[in-house]
Scaffold this motif. Sequence first.
Motif, PDB file in Angstrom:
ATOM      1  N   UNK A 139       0.822  -1.208   0.000  1.00  0.00           N
ATOM      2  CA  UNK A 139       0.000   0.000   0.000  1.00  0.00           C
ATOM      3  C   UNK A 139       0.859   1.262   0.000  1.00  0.00           C
ATOM      4  N   UNK A 140       1.913   1.273   0.827  1.00  0.00           N
ATOM      5  CA  UNK A 140       2.777   2.458   0.895  1.00  0.00           C
ATOM      6  C   UNK A 140       3.524   2.668  -0.412  1.00  0.00           C
ATOM      7  N   UNK A 141       4.104   1.607  -0.937  1.00  0.00           N
ATOM      8  CA  UNK A 141       4.891   1.727  -2.171  1.00  0.00           C
ATOM      9  C   UNK A 141       4.023   2.130  -3.353  1.00  0.00           C
ATOM     10  N   UNK A 142       2.788   1.649  -3.404  1.00  0.00           N
ATOM     11  CA  UNK A 142       1.895   2.037  -4.508  1.00  0.00           C
ATOM     12  C   UNK A 142       1.651   3.542  -4.487  1.00  0.00           C
ATOM     13  N   UNK A 143       1.487   4.111  -3.293  1.00  0.00           N
ATOM     14  CA  UNK A 143       1.294   5.561  -3.182  1.00  0.00           C
ATOM     15  C   UNK A 143       2.569   6.313  -3.528  1.00  0.00           C
ATOM     16  N   UNK A 144       3.703   5.766  -3.128  1.00  0.00           N
ATOM     17  CA  UNK A 144       4.982   6.376  -3.502  1.00  0.00           C
ATOM     18  C   UNK A 144       5.148   6.354  -5.014  1.00  0.00           C
ATOM     19  N   UNK A 145       4.724   5.271  -5.667  1.00  0.00           N
ATOM     20  CA  UNK A 145       4.793   5.200  -7.134  1.00  0.00           C
ATOM     21  C   UNK A 145       3.902   6.247  -7.790  1.00  0.00           C
ATOM     22  N   UNK A 146       2.764   6.574  -7.154  1.00  0.00           N
ATOM     23  CA  UNK A 146       1.919   7.642  -7.696  1.00  0.00           C
ATOM     24  C   UNK A 146       2.667   8.964  -7.714  1.00  0.00           C
ATOM     25  N   UNK A 147       3.362   9.276  -6.627  1.00  0.00           N
ATOM     26  CA  UNK A 147       4.157  10.499  -6.604  1.00  0.00           C
ATOM     27  C   UNK A 147       5.265  10.459  -7.646  1.00  0.00           C
ATOM     28  N   UNK A 148       5.901   9.307  -7.778  1.00  0.00           N
ATOM     29  CA  UNK A 148       6.982   9.181  -8.754  1.00  0.00           C
ATOM     30  C   UNK A 148       6.448   9.351 -10.174  1.00  0.00           C
ATOM     31  N   UNK A 149       5.291   8.776 -10.460  1.00  0.00           N
ATOM     32  CA  UNK A 149       4.679   8.950 -11.775  1.00  0.00           C
ATOM     33  C   UNK A 149       4.388  10.421 -12.050  1.00  0.00           C
ATOM     34  N   UNK A 150       3.852  11.112 -11.048  1.00  0.00           N
ATOM     35  CA  UNK A 150       3.564  12.542 -11.194  1.00  0.00           C
ATOM     36  C   UNK A 150       4.846  13.324 -11.472  1.00  0.00           C
ATOM     37  N   UNK A 151       5.902  13.018 -10.736  1.00  0.00           N
ATOM     38  CA  UNK A 151       7.152  13.762 -10.898  1.00  0.00           C
ATOM     39  C   UNK A 151       7.815  13.478 -12.244  1.00  0.00           C
ATOM     40  N   UNK A 152       7.722  12.244 -12.723  1.00  0.00           N
ATOM     41  CA  UNK A 152       8.342  11.880 -14.002  1.00  0.00           C
ATOM     42  C   UNK A 152       7.469  12.247 -15.196  1.00  0.00           C
ATOM     43  N   UNK A 153       6.175  12.413 -14.956  1.00  0.00           N
ATOM     44  CA  UNK A 153       5.271  12.780 -16.039  1.00  0.00           C
ATOM     45  C   UNK A 153       4.912  11.625 -16.954  1.00  0.00           C
ATOM     46  N   UNK A 154       4.910  10.406 -16.426  1.00  0.00           N
ATOM     47  CA  UNK A 154       4.537   9.247 -17.247  1.00  0.00           C
ATOM     48  C   UNK A 154       4.017   8.136 -16.351  1.00  0.00           C
ATOM     49  N   UNK A 155       3.252   7.227 -16.951  1.00  0.00           N
ATOM     50  CA  UNK A 155       2.743   6.094 -16.189  1.00  0.00           C
ATOM     51  C   UNK A 155       3.860   5.117 -15.892  1.00  0.00           C
ATOM     52  N   UNK A 156       3.682   4.355 -14.828  1.00  0.00           N
ATOM     53  CA  UNK A 156       4.653   3.353 -14.429  1.00  0.00           C
ATOM     54  C   UNK A 156       3.975   1.994 -14.447  1.00  0.00           C
ATOM     55  N   UNK A 157       4.501   1.073 -15.219  1.00  0.00           N
ATOM     56  CA  UNK A 157       4.004  -0.302 -15.250  1.00  0.00           C
ATOM     57  C   UNK A 157       4.844  -1.130 -14.286  1.00  0.00           C
ATOM     58  N   UNK A 158       4.192  -1.878 -13.417  1.00  0.00           N
ATOM     59  CA  UNK A 158       4.873  -2.493 -12.275  1.00  0.00           C
ATOM     60  C   UNK A 158       5.019  -4.000 -12.435  1.00  0.00           C
ATOM     61  N   UNK A 159       6.246  -4.487 -12.205  1.00  0.00           N
ATOM     62  CA  UNK A 159       6.547  -5.909 -12.166  1.00  0.00           C
ATOM     63  C   UNK A 159       6.463  -6.326 -10.700  1.00  0.00           C
ATOM     64  N   UNK A 160       5.339  -6.934 -10.307  1.00  0.00           N
ATOM     65  CA  UNK A 160       5.099  -7.242  -8.901  1.00  0.00           C
ATOM     66  C   UNK A 160       6.049  -8.306  -8.373  1.00  0.00           C
TER      67      UNK A 160
END
Length: 450
Positions: free
Chosen positions: A398-419
């Motif tokens: 849950x925490x990392x998914x929210x951190x990835x949202x911030x990272x996506x916003x900062x990079x300006x692109x979607x992030x596809x995740x290898x779980x």
Amino acid sequence: MNRRTFLQHGAKGAVGLSALSSNLLAVEAEKPLRVGLIGCGWYGKTDLLHLMQVAPVDVVGLCDVDRNMVDAASELVAQRQSSGKKPQVYGDFRKLLSDQSPEIVLVGTPDHWHCLPVVEACKAGADVYVQKPISIDVVEGQAMVAAARKYGRTVQVGLERRSTPHLLEARDKYILSGVMGKIGYIDIHSYYGSRKTFPSPVAPPAHLDWDMYVGPASWRDYHPKLHPRSWRDCREFSNGQTGDLCVHFFDLMRYFFDLGWPRRVAATGGSLMRPSDSNVNVHDTQNALFDYDGLQMVWTQKNWGMNPDKDYPWGATIYGEKGTLKLSVWRYDYIPNDGGETIRRDSVDESDQYPEDLVHKETEVFAAPGNRRQLLDFVRSRQQGKRPVADIQEGHVSSASCILANLSMELGRELRWDAENEQVIGDPEANRRLARKYRGDWLHPTPANI
């Protein structure tokens, strides 16, 4: 003793009543559990006081970089402990762990100080209750999971919506029962306001070890309004409201719908409405998509302008083919699509059973039942050798998914995740940013070095 009698007797009456009320939700133990608290601010003390209500404990050590805060916490604990003993106080968590060898450690620090104490507590043989989000970056979370598993420790995360009575009732009555029918869309949101700016930096007060406060984070000068409750407005110490508020209901939705990692995360936003010279460096606006194929989960953050739903300024709305379910920490509403009557239930109030909650002014009465049950689950889980309801792995996802949202916003692109490998697919830059650089001599924990 009723609430009125308790309040007439004052705070010292909490000693006897705490022991009495702990029988309402209690675990049995042959002897009190040795407990240490790292981070003696708002929720650190809240977690500790609620733990004292549900389990026999001996608070042996308190740690905070603010000497005034830790001294005040020691006085408060002495009033609540049946022994009347004042715990030893520390300014360095490592000294608390080595001196006191606690069986249980509570970590209630700002977010950038979650990882290191949790890892070291696990190494020292303690079981840990840590506040959410568990980490400031993704690799910290990976290291915390690895430490819990390597050292065989029970680690519970303070994602207490999983234990909140009225929310669990809503799940059972409208989701698990099938009343809502098929569900394809969930909106999580915060329309709370946020700080515009901080005052100019000044020298920190003598009772506050500011260098230790900053710790492994990038350096930030002290501001008079930053400590103790506004560190979430600093990117150095937090992930903003995404890491604070989104994670609560995102995690709850994962729990309700048995969801793992999102397939992809895509977010936009930024600091859109603050003055251009503001020294608040977290976002005030964000729209994030967490993609679960057949279920879309969206986070909407707007910390300015009009709140479109006065009863639900922070919460989650679940849209089903037969009805809509609105959830918050204060209540829920179920609204049938056929025009039937809206059904509302408020949060459980246990202040009659636990009147000491009213004496500790920082207690959120609406949240206390869930917090108590989460701590009770933690203690029972460590006794029974099972994973708790918000095990560190669940807190990490849950925490990392929210951190990835911030990272996506900062990079300006979607992030596809290898779980499986916990990496962003085909994005070396994003993967480099899954761990941020620690300041000075602090060593960033990883699964390999813990």
